[in-house]
Design a protein around this motif. Structure first.
Motif, short mmCIF file in Angstrom:
data_model
loop_
_atom_site.label_atom_id
_atom_site.label_comp_id
_atom_site.label_asym_id
_atom_site.label_seq_id
_atom_site.Cartn_x
_atom_site.Cartn_y
_atom_site.Cartn_z
N MET A 106 -4.39 -8.18 -14.33
CA MET A 106 -4.15 -6.74 -13.21
C MET A 106 -3.89 -7.04 -12.26
SD MET A 106 -7.39 -4.35 -12.47
CE MET A 106 -7.70 -4.41 -13.46
N GLU A 107 -2.86 -6.10 -11.91
CA GLU A 107 -2.93 -6.30 -10.41
C GLU A 107 -3.26 -5.69 -9.15
OE1 GLU A 107 1.12 -3.84 -7.96
OE2 GLU A 107 1.30 -3.93 -10.29
N GLU A 108 -2.85 -7.12 -7.95
CA GLU A 108 -4.10 -6.90 -6.97
C GLU A 108 -3.30 -5.57 -6.21
OE1 GLU A 108 -5.17 -8.64 -2.95
OE2 GLU A 108 -5.19 -10.12 -4.74
N ILE A 109 -4.12 -4.89 -5.52
CA ILE A 109 -4.02 -4.08 -4.91
C ILE A 109 -3.28 -4.13 -3.48
CG2 ILE A 109 -5.19 -1.50 -4.29
CD1 ILE A 109 -4.99 -1.56 -6.55
N ASN A 110 -2.00 -4.35 -3.26
CA ASN A 110 -2.17 -4.45 -1.77
C ASN A 110 -1.09 -3.77 -1.04
OD1 ASN A 110 0.51 -3.85 -2.81
ND2 ASN A 110 0.61 -6.69 -3.80
N SER A 132 2.17 -2.57 -1.32
CA SER A 132 3.12 -1.90 -1.42
C SER A 132 2.32 -0.82 -2.77
CB SER A 132 4.72 -3.00 -2.35
OG SER A 132 2.97 -3.83 -3.33
N THR A 133 1.31 -1.55 -3.31
CA THR A 133 0.99 -0.54 -4.75
C THR A 133 0.22 0.90 -3.69
OG1 THR A 133 0.10 -2.68 -5.49
CG2 THR A 133 -0.65 -0.04 -6.05
N GLU A 168 1.89 2.07 -0.91
CA GLU A 168 3.17 3.41 -0.67
C GLU A 168 3.77 3.62 -1.91
OE1 GLU A 168 4.99 0.01 0.96
OE2 GLU A 168 3.94 0.86 2.98
N TYR A 169 3.37 2.82 -3.08
CA TYR A 169 4.04 4.06 -4.35
C TYR A 169 3.13 4.73 -4.87
CZ TYR A 169 5.13 3.95 -9.41
OH TYR A 169 5.63 4.56 -10.84
N LEU A 170 1.69 4.18 -5.05
CA LEU A 170 0.65 5.88 -5.49
C LEU A 170 0.72 7.02 -3.93
CD1 LEU A 170 -2.58 3.75 -6.23
CD2 LEU A 170 -1.27 4.73 -7.85
N ALA A 171 0.62 6.64 -2.95
CA ALA A 171 0.99 7.57 -1.78
C ALA A 171 2.35 8.40 -2.17
CB ALA A 171 1.77 7.57 -0.45
N LYS A 172 3.66 7.74 -3.05
CA LYS A 172 5.01 8.19 -2.99
C LYS A 172 4.96 9.18 -3.93
CE LYS A 172 9.22 7.36 -4.12
NZ LYS A 172 10.73 6.23 -4.60
N LEU A 173 3.69 8.86 -5.57
CA LEU A 173 3.58 9.20 -6.18
C LEU A 173 2.83 10.62 -6.26
CD1 LEU A 173 2.76 6.92 -9.23
CD2 LEU A 173 4.49 8.12 -8.76
N SER A 180 -6.18 0.97 0.46
CA SER A 180 -6.04 -0.39 -0.18
C SER A 180 -7.77 -0.87 -0.22
CB SER A 180 -4.79 -1.14 0.69
OG SER A 180 -3.48 -0.68 0.78
N TYR A 181 -8.54 -0.55 1.14
CA TYR A 181 -9.14 -1.58 0.99
C TYR A 181 -11.14 -1.05 -0.41
CZ TYR A 181 -14.04 -2.38 2.92
OH TYR A 181 -15.40 -2.67 2.46
N ASP A 182 -10.22 0.75 -0.10
CA ASP A 182 -11.42 1.97 -0.91
C ASP A 182 -10.98 1.38 -2.69
OD1 ASP A 182 -12.63 2.69 0.96
OD2 ASP A 182 -11.21 4.55 1.29
N LEU A 183 -8.74 1.12 -2.91
CA LEU A 183 -8.82 1.09 -4.33
C LEU A 183 -9.73 -0.44 -4.71
CD1 LEU A 183 -5.84 2.18 -4.02
CD2 LEU A 183 -7.38 3.71 -5.20
#
Length: 94
Positions: A1-5, A7-8, A10-15, A29-32
């Motif tokens: 599984m990919e770690e939440i960082n 860039s992740t 920012e990608y989710l915010a863009k979506l 990021s901390y909450d995720l």
């Protein structure tokens, strides 16, 4: 599984089409990470012998047949000021 960082996040915010400040990105990021860790802990639990639930309770809905019973409508109709064909007439309300 990919770690939440960052860039992740920012990608989710863009979506989601939302703009986040740097502080909000850090908080998200901390909450995720906490959420993902919680689900990882739940995946480690052996729940093979636990029956699945379809809701939050084991209560069942109880239905009864609709049976006509002796009621006191005749007394109510007699005491009402205006009735027609067993219907109670009331003033119009607009």
């Amino acid at each position: 599984m990919e770690e939440i960082n960052k860039s992740t996040t920012e990608y989710l915010a863009k979506l989601a089409r939302i703009k986040l400040t740097e502080k909000e990105k850090e908080n998200l990021s901390y909450d995720l990470k906490k959420i993902i860790n919680h689900f990882n802990e739940l995946n480690q639990i052996n729940a093979q012998k636990i029956p699945p639930m379809t809701g939050g309770t084991n209560l069942k809905n109880v239905f009864r047949k609709d049976i006509e019973e002796n009621c006191y409508t005749s007394k109510g109709i007699k005491n009402f000021p205006d009735e027609k064909n067993k219907f109670l007439k009331v003033p119009k309300v607009l």
